[in-house]
Each structure stands twice: as structure tokens, then as C-alpha cells.
Scaffold this active site. Structure first.
Site, short mmCIF file in Angstrom:
data_model
loop_
_atom_site.label_atom_id
_atom_site.label_comp_id
_atom_site.label_asym_id
_atom_site.label_seq_id
_atom_site.Cartn_x
_atom_site.Cartn_y
_atom_site.Cartn_z
N ASP A 83 -38.79 -15.41 -52.54
CA ASP A 83 -37.54 -14.96 -53.11
C ASP A 83 -36.44 -14.94 -51.92
O ASP A 83 -36.98 -14.74 -50.70
CB ASP A 83 -37.40 -13.55 -54.04
N ASP A 85 -33.34 -13.28 -50.23
CA ASP A 85 -32.20 -12.06 -50.47
C ASP A 85 -30.87 -12.36 -49.62
O ASP A 85 -30.94 -13.25 -48.62
CB ASP A 85 -33.05 -10.92 -49.69
N ASP A 157 -36.28 -3.77 -40.69
CA ASP A 157 -37.65 -2.84 -39.98
C ASP A 157 -38.22 -3.75 -38.93
O ASP A 157 -38.50 -3.01 -37.81
CB ASP A 157 -38.77 -3.08 -41.22
P1 ATP Z 1 -41.78 -10.73 -48.78
O1 ATP Z 1 -40.50 -10.47 -49.84
O2 ATP Z 1 -42.17 -11.97 -48.19
O3 ATP Z 1 -42.83 -9.63 -49.06
P2 ATP Z 1 -39.80 -9.50 -47.29
O4 ATP Z 1 -39.38 -9.45 -45.77
O5 ATP Z 1 -38.44 -10.27 -47.75
O6 ATP Z 1 -41.25 -9.90 -47.44
P3 ATP Z 1 -38.81 -7.28 -48.69
O7 ATP Z 1 -39.38 -6.06 -49.30
O8 ATP Z 1 -38.46 -8.33 -49.94
O9 ATP Z 1 -39.77 -8.02 -47.69
O10 ATP Z 1 -37.33 -6.91 -48.16
C1 ATP Z 1 -36.36 -7.83 -47.50
C2 ATP Z 1 -35.91 -7.45 -46.20
O11 ATP Z 1 -35.19 -6.03 -46.24
C3 ATP Z 1 -36.86 -7.08 -45.21
O12 ATP Z 1 -37.14 -8.61 -44.47
C4 ATP Z 1 -36.28 -6.38 -44.22
O13 ATP Z 1 -35.14 -6.90 -43.41
C5 ATP Z 1 -35.36 -5.39 -45.29
N1 ATP Z 1 -36.44 -4.34 -45.34
C6 ATP Z 1 -37.07 -4.25 -46.54
N2 ATP Z 1 -37.71 -3.09 -46.70
C7 ATP Z 1 -37.25 -2.41 -45.44
C8 ATP Z 1 -37.59 -0.96 -45.12
N3 ATP Z 1 -38.41 -0.02 -45.54
N4 ATP Z 1 -36.96 -0.63 -43.70
C9 ATP Z 1 -36.07 -1.51 -43.12
N5 ATP Z 1 -35.87 -2.78 -43.82
C10 ATP Z 1 -36.44 -3.14 -44.98
MG MG Z 2 -38.48 -10.48 -50.07
#
Ligand code: ATP
Ligand code: MG
Length: 455
Positions: A83, A85, A157
Site C-alpha cells: 500500500d 502511505d 522506526d
Molecule cells: P508494510 O506495509 O510493507 O508492512 P511499512 O513499512 O509500510 O511495511 P506500516 O506498518 O505500513 O509498515 O507503516 C508505515 C510506516 O510508518 C513505516 O514505514 C514507518 O515509517 C512508520 N511506522 C509504522 N509503525 C511504526 C512504529 N511502531 N514506530 C515508528 N514508526 C512506525
Molecule cells: Mg505500509
């Protein structure tokens, strides 16, 4: 072309700046490295239409807006993002006002979901450098104070998750050497690992998930504190742990993720019993088969049922509890039902499996002994059961792990596809131990006096 001299001057000025920052305990650089398209190689077309439109619209209204997080990371790795963001300096309420088809969500972490047809774009406002509110363990509980893009980058993170793609200029903004870590295949936390895990223990699970998904290694300083801080996960609301575990288990990399969790000492107390399971060879075999099967389905674009997977993860726990109950004198079926409730109760304490799934899990479990009954009308009734397919798949998995009879699984495979006549021929004689179907007692018809009946 910079001469050697100017380059070394540049280097020393960089070192001086770094030194000053260290002396005055200032945070990391607030200016990002701006990476041109020639270096990052992301084409605009690879960005989803909805997220591009979201950024454009915000841009037109005078706001800054970028694609962030996993999408940028995955595109740089040549993977297909799950997805997209968006992060912006517009407040959630402003974003909501700008997009007619959008909704404000979350209380502790406000976000806006912007809908374009099938696609939903999650828009978050740049967070402030400092956390708004923490609980007694230092965990973030409220976070609706906003800041600059640089502030926001510090709050993310891992370095590889803190890259900002700007669709307008087609550049990537890199504040924390995320691109370098991406090339090094390294998961590295931003800032001090201990502090970041204290703020949000779920980040430890995320480190394991990303390492498994991306085939990266966890940077030593990021990895080291995990072992001793794993217990902090106990203070995280079970619904959040569930959410993160579901992401992990349905990522298509569940089996490597679970191995990673285990090697970081993170499995303990999460899926219960996951550690107990790993101590029983049959249990481990069964769990790994279930995870591998799920991964194959996810990667093949097939739908997966979280209920089925959770039923599999907890099955050996149910078996063990059921055996104990039998030992205490319960009959096998009541023992099984008792065990199902006991296991789910312990589980939901740590990881809140939604009720819509626990209901199905119980149905799958409860059908297992019924699959052993192959006489009379029972198999016909079972095959018509709404949950038959899932229960049968579950039996196949049990057989593959050596816990159930392969002959039984094959019998059901054949029975399902057989004709009515073949099915009749397949039925077995009632087994000695098989529970007899309770015959409903007919109420005796009142016997009429002979005169009345002849009249
Ligand atoms: P995927 O969607 O492929 O699982 P993602 O990196 O997009 O991985 P998400 O959970 O969708 O993970 O989160 C989007 C973004 O928000 C992350 O890339 C990170 O920058 C931030 N983020 C998410 N959760 C946290 C957290 N617990 N602490 C700090 N930053 C976070
Ligand atoms: Mg994501």
C-alpha cells in the site's frame, strides 16, 4: 568537478559539524540528502494513482506531501508495495476537509483515510520530535503533536522506512542514511534502540518482520537489546500485538518471520505457547507446515484465512490441554471443548484474536473428532457442514505432520469426490468406541380404546 582539496575541506567541515552536534547533544541533521531520480530509479508510474493524486492535491493547496514508509522502501528494492502511505504538513482535519471521500480515524494517533475507488491512501501528519504522552513504562500512548518533516523522520522506526519520495520533483529525501542501509541490507533503528523500544515495544516485532520479509539482517545495535527488552511486549494492548502479528503471519514470509522471532527471543508469550510448541517435534512440524502453506498461498495471490492459521498455531496447545482434561476424568469430546476455551482464554490475554476468528477456530477444532466417524449418516452430514472444507484441510495438515492418520485424510479426499453409490460403499461399520447417536425418544401415542378406533 570538486578538487581533492575542496573535498577534504568538505569532509572536515562535516566532521566539525558532527563534533559540535555531539558536544551540544543536538539531534541528527535536519537537512536530508536529496537523491535524484538518476540514482534512486523510481519511476512515477510505479506510484499508485491514488497516492499520486493525494500528493498533487495537497501540493496544489500549498502543503508539502510525500509518499513515505514501506512503499518507497519496497520500490527501491524492486518489490511491489502493499500500500502507499502519504505524509504531509497539513493537519488531519485539513486533509479531511480537502478530500470529500475521506474519514478521520484513530484517537491516539490521528490519521486520514482518503478513498479513491478501490484504493485507500493513509495520510498522516508529520509528527513532532517529542512524544506527546507516555505511560509509566515509557510507552507512547498519545501522539497528536505535529512537527516538521525532519521531526517526522526521526519518529519513524527504521532508517529504510524513513525515506520520503516527492512525486513533484521525483526525488527521494533521505535523513538517516536509509539508502545506504538498503544497499547494506540492514535493518537499523533510528536513534537509540533501547529508547525506541521503550516508546513502542512493537518495534521489536517489526524489526524481525522486516528482516524476514526483506532478507535483511538486523543491525547489531538494533538487535542486541531485543532479548532483554522482549518482556515489554506484555504492556502493549493485545489488540496491537494481534495487528502486528497478523501483518507478520500474512506477509508471505511467515515461516522465516517466526524463525526470526524465535532467534530474537520474541516468541515467548506471544503465540503461546509458540515456545511450548517448538519443544514438541510434532507441534513444530505442524506449525511450520501451516506457515509454509500460508506463505505459498499469499505469494501465489490466493486468499488465506487467518482463523485457519491461528487454529493451526494453537492446535497442539489444545491437544495437550485436552489430554490433561481426559486424565482428570472428562470424556474426550467434553475434554476437547474444555481445552479449546482454556487455550483461547490464555491466548486472548496477550494477543486479542477477534471473536469472528475464534468462532471459526473452534468450529475447525470441534470437527476434528467428527472426521473420525465414518459410518452411517454422519459423513454425509459432515460434508454438508459449512466448515467441512476448512476442517478437512486441517486434517490433511495434521496428517502431513504425522499427528493424524494419512489413511483417514485420503478417505475423506476420496469420499468428497465420490458418487452417492461409491460413498455408500466406502462407509465403515460403526466403530466400537464411536459415540452412538442419541435416539430421540418418541412420545408414546395414547392408545385408544378398541371401541373408539373401530368407530
Ligand atoms: P508494510 O506495509 O510493507 O508492512 P511499512 O513499512 O509500510 O511495511 P506500516 O506498518 O505500513 O509498515 O507503516 C508505515 C510506516 O510508518 C513505516 O514505514 C514507518 O515509517 C512508520 N511506522 C509504522 N509503525 C511504526 C512504529 N511502531 N514506530 C515508528 N514508526 C512506525
Ligand atoms: Mg505500509
Amino acid at each position: 568537478v570538486p578538487t581533492g582539496g575542496s573535498r577534504s575541506a568538505e569532509l572536515s567541515s562535516h566532521l566539525i559539524k558532527k563534533f559540535i552536534r555531539r558536544v551540544f547533544r543536538l539531534g541528527p541533521a535536519s537537512a536530508p540528502r536529496i537523491v535524484p531520480k538518476s540514482e534512486h530509479g523510481i519511476s512515477r508510474e510505479a506510484i499508485s494513482a491514488a497516492s499520486r493524486k493525494t500528493c498533487e492535491t495537497l501540493h496544489e493547496r500549498g502543503y508539502v506531501a510525500h509518499i513515505v514508509g514501506g512503499a518507497v522502501r519496497d520500490l527501491l528494492l524492486g518489490l511491489r508495495p502493499k500500500d502507499f502511505d502519504v505524509a504531509t504538513d497539513a493537519y488531519p482535519e485539513e486533509v479531511h476537509r480537502i478530500f470529500r471521500r475521506s474519514r478521520l480515524i484513530g484517537r491516539r494517533f490521528k490519521l486520514v483515510h482518503v478513498m479513491f475507488g478501490e484504493e485507500t491512501v493513509e495520510v498522516s501528519t508529520f509528527r513532532a520530535r517529542t512524544v506527546a504522552e507516555t505511560d509509566e513504562h515509557g510507552r507512547v500512548v498519545r501522539d497528536n503533536i505535529y512537527g516538521t518533516r525532519a521531526d517526522d523522520s526521526i519518529r519513524r522506526d527504521f532508517t529504510v522506512n524513513a525515506l520520503y519520495y516527492d512525486p513533484a520533483s521525483e526525488t527521494v529525501l533521505d535523513y538517516h542514511n536509509g539508502l545506504r542501509d538498503l544497499r547494506k541490507k540492514s535493518v537499523r533503528v533510528i536513534g537509540d534502540a533501547r529508547a525506541r523500544y521503550r516508546e513502542d515495544p512493537v518495534r521489536m516485532l517489526r524489526a524481525a518482520r522486516f528482516a524476514a520479509k526483506l532478507g535483511f539482517t538486523i543491525d547489531e545495535r538494533t538487535r542486541k537489546p531485543i532479548h532483554e527488552m522482549a518482556h515489554l511486549l506484555e504492556n502493549v494492548p493485545p489488540s496491537r500485538v494481534y495487528e502486528e502479528m497478523q501483518k507478520l503471519l500474512l506477509s508471505g514470509h511467515a515461516s522465516t518471520s517466526v524463525r526470526q522471532l524465535r532467534s530474537e527471543g520474541l516468541h515467548h508469550g506471544l503465540l503461546p505457547l509458540l515456545d511450548v510448541i517448538f519443544e514438541q517435534p510434532l507441534g513444530e512440524r505442524f506449525v511450520m507446515l501451516a506457515l509454509e502453506q500460508t506463505d505459498a498461498r499469499v505469494l501465489g495471490g490466493k486468499p488465506v484465512s487467518p482463523a485457519f492459521l491461528f487454529a493451526a498455531l494453537l492446535w497442539h496447545e489444545v491437544l495437550a490441554a485436552s489430554k490433561k482434561a481426559v486424565h482428570k476424568g472428562l470424556k474426550p469430546i467434553p475434554a476437547l471443548f474444555h481445552a479449546m476455551d482454556a487455550v483461547l482464554e490464555i491466548q486472548t490475554d496477550k494477543l486479542a484474536i477477534p471473536r469472528r476468528f475464534t468462532t471459526i477456530m473452534k468450529e475447525i477444532w470441534a470437527l476434528q473428532p467428527r472426521l473420525e466417524q465414518r459410518s452411517g449418516r454422519r459423513p454425509f452430514a459432515l460434508i454438508a457442514n459449512e466448515r467441512f472444507r476448512a476442517a478437512f484441510d486441517f486434517l490433511v495438515l495434521r496428517a502431513a505432520s504425522g499427528e493424524a492418520s494419512t489413511e483417514l485424510a485420503q478417505w475423506w479426499e476420496k469420499f468428497q469426490h465420490a458418487s452417492e453409490g461409491e460413498r455408500q460403499a466406502m462407509l465403515l461399520a460403526p466403530q466400537p468406541g464411536e459415540p452412538r447417536r442419541k435416539r430421540r425418544r418418541r412420545r408414546k401415542k395414547p392408545t385408544l380404546p378398541p371401541e373408539a378406533s373401530s368407530a
